[in-house]
Design an enzyme around this catalytic site. Structure first.
Site, PDB file in Angstrom:
ATOM      1  CG  ASP A 183      -5.023  -4.127  -2.002  1.00  0.00           C
ATOM      2  OD1 ASP A 183      -4.755  -2.999  -1.564  1.00  0.00           O
ATOM      3  OD2 ASP A 183      -6.161  -4.632  -1.913  1.00  0.00           O
ATOM      4  CE  LYS A 186      -2.539   0.263   0.540  1.00  0.00           C
ATOM      5  NZ  LYS A 186      -2.835  -1.066   0.013  1.00  0.00           N
ATOM      6  CG  ASP A 211      -6.710  -0.928  -4.123  1.00  0.00           C
ATOM      7  OD1 ASP A 211      -7.238   0.042  -4.711  1.00  0.00           O
ATOM      8  OD2 ASP A 211      -7.245  -1.503  -3.163  1.00  0.00           O
ATOM      9  CG  ASN A 212      -5.803   1.124  -1.306  1.00  0.00           C
ATOM     10  OD1 ASN A 212      -5.581  -0.075  -1.165  1.00  0.00           O
ATOM     11  ND2 ASN A 212      -6.999   1.639  -1.110  1.00  0.00           N
ATOM     12  CD  GLU A 241     -10.423  -0.068   0.090  1.00  0.00           C
ATOM     13  OE1 GLU A 241     -10.257   0.450  -1.019  1.00  0.00           O
ATOM     14  OE2 GLU A 241      -9.510  -0.223   0.926  1.00  0.00           O
TER      15      GLU A 241
HETATM   16 MG    MG Z   1      -6.614  -1.951  -1.124  1.00  0.00          MG
END
Ligand code: MG
Length: 259
Positions: A183, A186, A211-212, A241
């Site tokens: 996380d 990216k 994530d993401n 989120e």
């Molecule tokens: Mg995140």
């Protein structure tokens, strides 16, 4: 000078754009503009403001309450880029299913994901969390300790992930991780996954959760995970989120071989 007639002609187009991208505009305000203005006005960074709120509202030693206090701050005050409660439930479920002994988190930020992972660990398991941005180390450390986790359960390692990953085995004693949660930046996902592979830090059958992967997105990471033949890859769709109107997702990679 634009004539009023031409401006009026563009009005429906502008309104359509505003309606279509309203969630992203709201995110821009809550995640960038408002915190930036408050940073300037108070001289206190947003992460420290969030911690002051958590400290005032959370029950020390209760990880669930610490996470809940963070969620309230992000819902009512300012946006922080943690995994959040909706995707957090996916990550927690995957962690509990896998019941790993050695967990590695890349991207500690304020410690939200760290607390989420640590409270779901089986007794005796250990979490190594890499804080890639030195500005957030102090807040993360205080959040982790506030939630009740000591150095035996959570080891916080500060430094850029590309420098920390090669040191994990010789300096921190992590032979291989059974579960990795990404996380951080990216654009670093693919590079760091390949670094983990290259240093033999993925245990046989390890799970990598990222994530993401849909927003802001990690397309090269996803493409590699799906096509390299080393992983079974699945994307769990959810929303960003604290922003139900923006689609996002969590990638689950299961190592097929010896990492
Ligand atoms: Mg995140």
């Amino acid at each position: 000078m634009v004539s009023p007639a031409i401006a009026l002609a563009f009005l429906p187009f502008l309104l359509t754009l505003l309606i279509r991208y309203r969630h992203y505009l709201a995110l821009l305000c809550r995640a960038v503009l408002v915190p930036w203005l408050r940073d300037r006005a108070t001289g206190v960074p947003r992460e420290h403001r969030a911690f002051q709120y958590v400290l005032a509202h959370a029950v020390p030693g209760d990880p669930r309450h610490v996470l809940h206090a963070f969620d309230r701050w992000c819902d009512r005050r300012e946006h922080l880029s943690s995994v959040g409660p909706v995707k957090g439930r996916i990550v927690e479920r995957l962690l509990r299913e896998r019941a790993p002994w050695r967990v590695l988190e890349l991207g500690t930020y304020c410690g939200y994901g760290t607390v989420l992972l640590a409270q779901a660990l089986r007794p005796g398991a250990r979490l190594y969390t890499v804080a890639v941005d030195p500005r957030h180390v102090a807040v993360a450390e205080k959040v982790i300790r506030l939630a009740g986790f000591d150095e035996r359960t959570v080891e916080l390692v500060a430094g850029p992930s590309e420098e920390v990953i090669p040191r994990l085995r010789p300096r921190h004693g992590l032979a291989a991780a059974d579960f990795v949660f990404m996380d951080h930046g990216k654009r670093c996902y693919l590079r760091d996954l390949r670094l983990l592979e290259g240093h033999g830090l993925l245990a046989t059958g390890a799970t990598i959760v990222a994530d993401n992967v849909l927003f802001p997105g990690a397309p090269h990471f996803l493409q590699y995970a799906k096509t390299c033949g080393k992983y079974r890859c699945r994307v769990h769709r959810a929303s960003l989120e604290y922003c139900p109107g923006i689609p996002d997702g969590v990638a689950e990679l299961r190592c097929l071989g010896d990492g």
